[in-house]
Design an enzyme around this catalytic site. Structure first.
Site: not given
Ligand code: PMV
Length: 308
Positions: A80-81, A83-84, A87-90, A130
Site C-alpha cells: 500500500p502507498v 502507509a508506512g 513503498s517509496s523506498a522499495a 528504509d
Molecule cells: O516513510 P516511512 O513511513 O516509511 O517512514 C520513514 C521513517 C522516518 O524515521 C519517519 C523517516 C526516516 O527517513 O527515517
C-alpha cells in the site's frame, strides 16, 4: 529489458528518532515492488508521463544514476502507498537496481547509497533506514557507531549512520493500515521543528533510542512480552512527537488482549500500526472489524533482487 524487485519494510522501533542519529530497528517484509525497465523513445511509467508527482522517486532515481536513452518502466506493487510500509523506498531501490543493471553495475552498496540520496532529494529530510532495509533485506539496526554485522555507513552533514545486519527470530506481526495517507517529508519536518524548540522533546528522542536498544535485545532473546511493552512505550513517545492519529489509536485499542504490544510504524500521521502477536489471523480480523486494512506479514531475508 531488466526486471528488479525490492521488499517493503516495517520499522519495529526508533522511527523519527533515527533522523536525529538515534538507533532504529527495521525488518524487510514479504511484500514487494517489481520494476521492469527497457529502453524506449520516452521516459514513462506504466504508459504515463514520468513527470507525474506520484513518480517522483523514479524520476529522481534516474537523475541520480542514468545518463542514457529514455527508459519505459512498468511497476507492480504489493505494497500500500504512503502507509508506512516503505513503498517509496522499495520503488526507489528497485528502480536503481534496474538502472544500474542496465549499465552492468548492479551492486547493493551503490543502490543503498543512491537510494538514500533520492529519499533526501524527494523528502528533504530522511535517514537511510528504509532504503537500506529494502536493499539488504532481513533485520537492520541503524546505530550511531559501528558494531557487529556492519554493512555500510552513510552520512549527511554532521550525521553518520552505521547500518548493520541484525538477525532476529521469526516474528508474528500484523500491520493495520488506517487508510489515511500521510507523507513522510512534512511529518519529519514538523518533528524537526519540535525538537529544535524543546529540551523535553529532545529527551523523548533520546528515550526512543534507549527503548530501541532494549527492544532489539528483547526480540533477540525471544522475550516478546518485554518487546511488546517497549513497543507500547515507543508508541506513546511517538504520540508526544505529534505523529499519532486517532485512527491509529482505534486500531491499537482493537489489539488489546491479543497482542504483546502495538505501535505506529513509519512516519505516522495516519499510515499503519503494527502489533506483535501469537494469533495473527484473529488479530487481523479485529483490525478489519475496527475499520483498518490488515496485513499478516512475514519477515523476509531477501532484499533487492534481479528477476531476469
Ligand atoms: O516513510 P516511512 O513511513 O516509511 O517512514 C520513514 C521513517 C522516518 O524515521 C519517519 C523517516 C526516516 O527517513 O527515517
Amino acid at each position: 529489458m531488466v526486471e528488479c524487485s525490492a521488499p517493503g519494510k516495517l520499522i519495529l522501533f526508533g522511527e523519527h528518532a533515527v533522523v536525529f542519529g538515534e538507533p532504529a530497528l527495521s525488518i524487510a517484509v514479504d511484500l514487494r515492488v517489481r520494476m521492469r525497465a527497457e529502453r524506449s523513445s520516452a521516459f514513462e511509467v506504466n504508459g504515463e508521463s514520468i513527470n507525474r508527482r506520484k513518480y517522483r522517486y523514479i524520476k529522481s532515481s534516474i537523475e541520480e544514476v542514468w545518463r542514457g536513452d529514455p527508459i519505459a518502466f512498468q511497476v507492480d506493487t504489493e505494497l500500500p502507498v504512503a502507509a508506512g510500509l516503505g513503498s517509496s523506498a522499495a520503488v526507489t531501490v528497485s528502480t536503481l537496481g534496474a538502472l544500474l543493471q542496465l549499465q552492468g553495475r548492479f551492486n547493493p552498496v551503490s543502490i543503498a547509497q543512491n537510494g538514500f540520496q533520492v529519499e533526501l532529494k524527494v523528502q528533504g529530510n530522511a535517514s537511510p533506514i528504509d532504503t537500506t532495509t529494502s536493499t539488504h533485506g532481513g533485520g537492520i539496526l541503524v546505530d550511531e557507531s559501528a558494531g557487529p554485522g556492519l554493512l555500510w555507513s552513510l552520512s549527511r552533514n554532521d550525521k553518520k549512520w552505521f547500518l548493520h545486519d541484525c538477525p532476529l527470530p521469526e516474528l508474528n506481526l500484523v500491520v493495520g493500515n488506517t487508510g489515511i495517507k500521510a507523507e513522510t517529508g512534512p511529518l519529519v519536518h514538523n518533528v524537526k521543528e519540535l525538537v529544535g524548540g524543546s529540551r523535553v522533546v529532545r529527551g523523548h528522542i533520546r528515550e526512543i533510542g534507549r527503548i530501541t536498544q532494549q527492544g532489539k535485545a528483547a526480540l533477540q532473546e525471544g522475550d516478546f512480552s518485554l518487546a511488546g511493552k517497549l513497543m507500547n512505550q515507543n508508541h506513546m513517545l511517538l504520540n508526544a512527537l505529534g505523529v499519532g492519529h486517532p485512527s491509529l489509536e482505534k486500531l491499537i485499542s482493537a489489539c488489546e488482549g491479543l497482542s504483546y504490544g502495538a505501535k505506529l510504524t513509519g512516519a505516522g500521521g495516519g499510515g499503519s500500526m503494527i502489533a506483535l502477536t501469537e494469533e495473527p489471523e484473529e488479530l487481523a480480523k479485529r483490525i478489519r472489524d475496527a475499520g483498518g486494512e490488515p496485513y499478516v506479514v512475514k519477515y523476509s531475508r531477501e532484499g533487492v533482487r534481479l528477476e531476469v
